[in-house]
Design an enzyme around this catalytic site. Structure first.
Site, PDB file in Angstrom:
ATOM      1  N   ASN A   1       0.798  -1.148   0.048  1.00 28.93           N
ATOM      2  CA  ASN A   1      -0.098  -0.036   0.162  1.00 28.93           C
ATOM      3  C   ASN A   1       0.932   0.956  -0.172  1.00 28.93           C
ATOM      4  O   ASN A   1       1.601   1.565   1.161  1.00 28.93           O
ATOM      5  CB  ASN A   1      -0.918   0.001   1.203  1.00 28.93           C
ATOM      6  CG  ASN A   1      -1.671   1.345   1.386  1.00 28.93           C
ATOM      7  OD1 ASN A   1      -1.799   2.002   0.429  1.00 28.93           O
ATOM      8  ND2 ASN A   1      -2.468   1.465   2.491  1.00 28.93           N
TER       9      ASN A   1
ATOM     10  N   LYS B   1       0.253   4.275  -0.321  1.00 31.41           N
ATOM     11  CA  LYS B   1      -0.369   5.384   0.471  1.00 31.41           C
ATOM     12  C   LYS B   1      -0.341   6.921  -0.659  1.00 31.41           C
ATOM     13  O   LYS B   1      -0.271   6.463  -1.859  1.00 31.41           O
ATOM     14  CB  LYS B   1       0.088   5.621   1.694  1.00 31.41           C
ATOM     15  CG  LYS B   1      -0.019   4.285   2.642  1.00 31.41           C
ATOM     16  CD  LYS B   1      -0.101   4.616   4.084  1.00 31.41           C
ATOM     17  CE  LYS B   1      -0.014   3.334   4.669  1.00 31.41           C
ATOM     18  NZ  LYS B   1       0.309   3.273   6.151  1.00 31.41           N
TER      19      LYS B   1
ATOM     20  N   HIS C   1      -9.435   1.513   4.759  1.00 27.80           N
ATOM     21  CA  HIS C   1      -7.894   1.669   5.382  1.00 27.80           C
ATOM     22  C   HIS C   1      -8.342   2.481   6.846  1.00 27.80           C
ATOM     23  O   HIS C   1      -8.898   3.679   6.667  1.00 27.80           O
ATOM     24  CB  HIS C   1      -7.048   2.359   4.804  1.00 27.80           C
ATOM     25  CG  HIS C   1      -5.772   2.048   5.445  1.00 27.80           C
ATOM     26  ND1 HIS C   1      -5.141   2.992   6.045  1.00 27.80           N
ATOM     27  CD2 HIS C   1      -4.631   1.133   5.037  1.00 27.80           C
ATOM     28  CE1 HIS C   1      -4.010   2.589   6.719  1.00 27.80           C
ATOM     29  NE2 HIS C   1      -3.767   1.522   5.972  1.00 27.80           N
TER      30      HIS C   1
ATOM     31  N   GLU D   1      -6.791   4.800   7.801  1.00 27.02           N
ATOM     32  CA  GLU D   1      -6.591   6.177   7.464  1.00 27.02           C
ATOM     33  C   GLU D   1      -7.590   7.070   6.762  1.00 27.02           C
ATOM     34  O   GLU D   1      -8.152   8.191   6.952  1.00 27.02           O
ATOM     35  CB  GLU D   1      -5.256   6.635   6.579  1.00 27.02           C
ATOM     36  CG  GLU D   1      -3.851   6.288   7.302  1.00 27.02           C
ATOM     37  CD  GLU D   1      -2.722   5.515   6.655  1.00 27.02           C
ATOM     38  OE1 GLU D   1      -2.661   5.624   5.353  1.00 27.02           O
ATOM     39  OE2 GLU D   1      -1.710   4.937   7.422  1.00 27.02           O
TER      40      GLU D   1
ATOM     41  N   GLU E   1      -4.956  -4.688  10.595  1.00 31.25           N
ATOM     42  CA  GLU E   1      -4.169  -3.801  10.777  1.00 31.25           C
ATOM     43  C   GLU E   1      -4.484  -2.974  12.053  1.00 31.25           C
ATOM     44  O   GLU E   1      -4.943  -1.830  12.122  1.00 31.25           O
ATOM     45  CB  GLU E   1      -4.235  -2.747   9.518  1.00 31.25           C
ATOM     46  CG  GLU E   1      -3.858  -3.204   8.122  1.00 31.25           C
ATOM     47  CD  GLU E   1      -3.260  -2.364   7.300  1.00 31.25           C
ATOM     48  OE1 GLU E   1      -2.385  -2.614   6.736  1.00 31.25           O
ATOM     49  OE2 GLU E   1      -3.714  -1.157   7.051  1.00 31.25           O
TER      50      GLU E   1
ATOM     51  N   GLY F   1       2.938   2.366  10.732  1.00 30.12           N
ATOM     52  CA  GLY F   1       3.648   3.575  10.737  1.00 30.12           C
ATOM     53  C   GLY F   1       4.538   3.961  11.886  1.00 30.12           C
ATOM     54  O   GLY F   1       5.212   4.751  11.910  1.00 30.12           O
TER      55      GLY F   1
ATOM     56  N   SER G   1       3.731  -1.796  10.141  1.00 25.39           N
ATOM     57  CA  SER G   1       5.026  -2.261  10.195  1.00 25.39           C
ATOM     58  C   SER G   1       5.812  -3.507  10.201  1.00 25.39           C
ATOM     59  O   SER G   1       6.656  -3.728  10.659  1.00 25.39           O
ATOM     60  CB  SER G   1       5.760  -1.541  11.881  1.00 25.39           C
ATOM     61  OG  SER G   1       5.229  -0.119  11.893  1.00 25.39           O
TER      62      SER G   1
HETATM   63  P1  13P Z   1       3.247   0.499   7.555  1.00 21.25           P
HETATM   64  O1  13P Z   1       3.792  -0.969   6.972  1.00 21.25           O
HETATM   65  O2  13P Z   1       3.993   1.660   7.134  1.00 21.25           O
HETATM   66  O3  13P Z   1       3.136   0.449   9.136  1.00 21.25           O
HETATM   67  O4  13P Z   1       1.831   0.622   6.924  1.00 21.25           O
HETATM   68  C1  13P Z   1       0.988  -0.446   7.113  1.00 21.25           C
HETATM   69  C2  13P Z   1      -0.176  -0.123   6.468  1.00 21.25           C
HETATM   70  O5  13P Z   1      -0.910   0.866   6.738  1.00 21.25           O
HETATM   71  C3  13P Z   1      -0.588  -0.807   5.238  1.00 21.25           C
HETATM   72  O6  13P Z   1      -1.961  -0.516   4.863  1.00 21.25           O
END
Ligand code: 13P
Length: 257
Positions: free
Chosen positions: A9, A11, A97, A99, A169, A175, A215
């Site tokens: 992903n 982003k 997601h 976010e 997640e 992150g 992560s």
């Molecule tokens: P990270 O691997 O940067 O923690 O992000 C995970 C994520 O949100 C994947 O959709």
């Protein structure tokens, strides 16, 4: 034998130029895509066309979007439809997601509408679920995630659910560099599979891939992917470098044989 899905992903990273470079890096890597590993990349909308062209000669690497609207077309400024994603050969779409839930007002209801629309237009939803740190501390994580899965799949029949993917997640691991421990991940993935079995059937639940996200990096991928109910990863930061992404693909390949 395992059959993993390793998904990136990206982003809000990588415009068309950088997308081309990153995909070239993945394609030219020393790591070839293992037979029992499916790979997925999800660049930003603006880069999907370039990515689609780049992936014409990349066997085993599928393309996905990070969001879609639930209507066919119309006055929805800034949105894209499932048909538009079909047109650029997207096979998958990430939905719900954390976010998007936190910053863009997505709710269980909007996620559910998008899941239904995507499935009816041959897009495989990667439905994201996960609890916040406060919810985990309060011991509510199982309940929250169960409800998210049930709500996302409300009205989706077993026949219509083919190809969907769930990504667990935990928000506190996204992150932050902090991952769920392998035991925590396994516990949640097993619970999600039980929810799917309750909603559908054991066979159906066994066939749905449940990815871990938060992560995941080359140094912790092996212990996470070794858990019996972890069927792959949804990777943010580590998917933005060809080396780290392909290293996780390689690890999945080793574990799959
Ligand atoms: P990270 O691997 O940067 O923690 O992000 C995970 C994520 O949100 C994947 O959709």
């Amino acid at each position: 034998m395992r059959n993993f899905l390793v998904a990136g992903n990206w982003k809000m990273n990588c415009g068309p130029g950088e997308t081309k470079k990153l995909l070239d890096g993945i394609k030219n890597s020393d790591v070839s895509i293992p037979e029992r590993v499916d790979v997925l990349v999800c660049p930003p909308m603006i880069s999907l066309t370039v990515a689609s062209d780049e992936l014409q000669d990349a066997e085993g690497v599928a393309l996905g979007a990070q969001n879609v609207h639930s209507e066919d077309n119309g006055a929805y400024t800034g949105e894209v439809s499932t048909q538009m994603l079909n047109e650029v050969q997207c096979d998958y779409v990430i939905l719900g997601h954390s976010e998007r839930r936190e910053y863009f007002g997505e709710t269980d209801t909007t996620v559910n509408a998008k899941v239904i629309k995507s499935l009816s237009d041959d897009l495989r939803p990667v439905i994201c679920v996960g609890e916040s740190l406060e919810q985990r501390k309060a011991g509510e994580h199982q309940l929250i995630v169960r409800k998210q899965v049930e709500a996302a799949l409300s009205g989706v029949s077993e026949d219509g659910a083919g190809g969907l993917v769930i990504a667990y997640e935990p928000i506190w691991a996204i992150g932050t560099g902090e991952t769920a421990s392998p035991d925590q991940a396994q516990e949640m993935h097993k619970m999600v599979r039980e929810v799917l079995a309750d909603l559908y059937s054991d066979d159906m639940a066994d066939g749905i891939r449940i990815l871990y996200g938060g992560s995941m990096k080359p140094h912790n991928a092996e212990e996470l992917l070794s858990q019996p109910d972890v069927d792959g990863g949804l990777i943010g930061g580590a998917s933005l470098k060809a080396d780290s992404f392909t290293e996780i693909i390689r690890i999945a390949g080793e574990l799959s044989s």
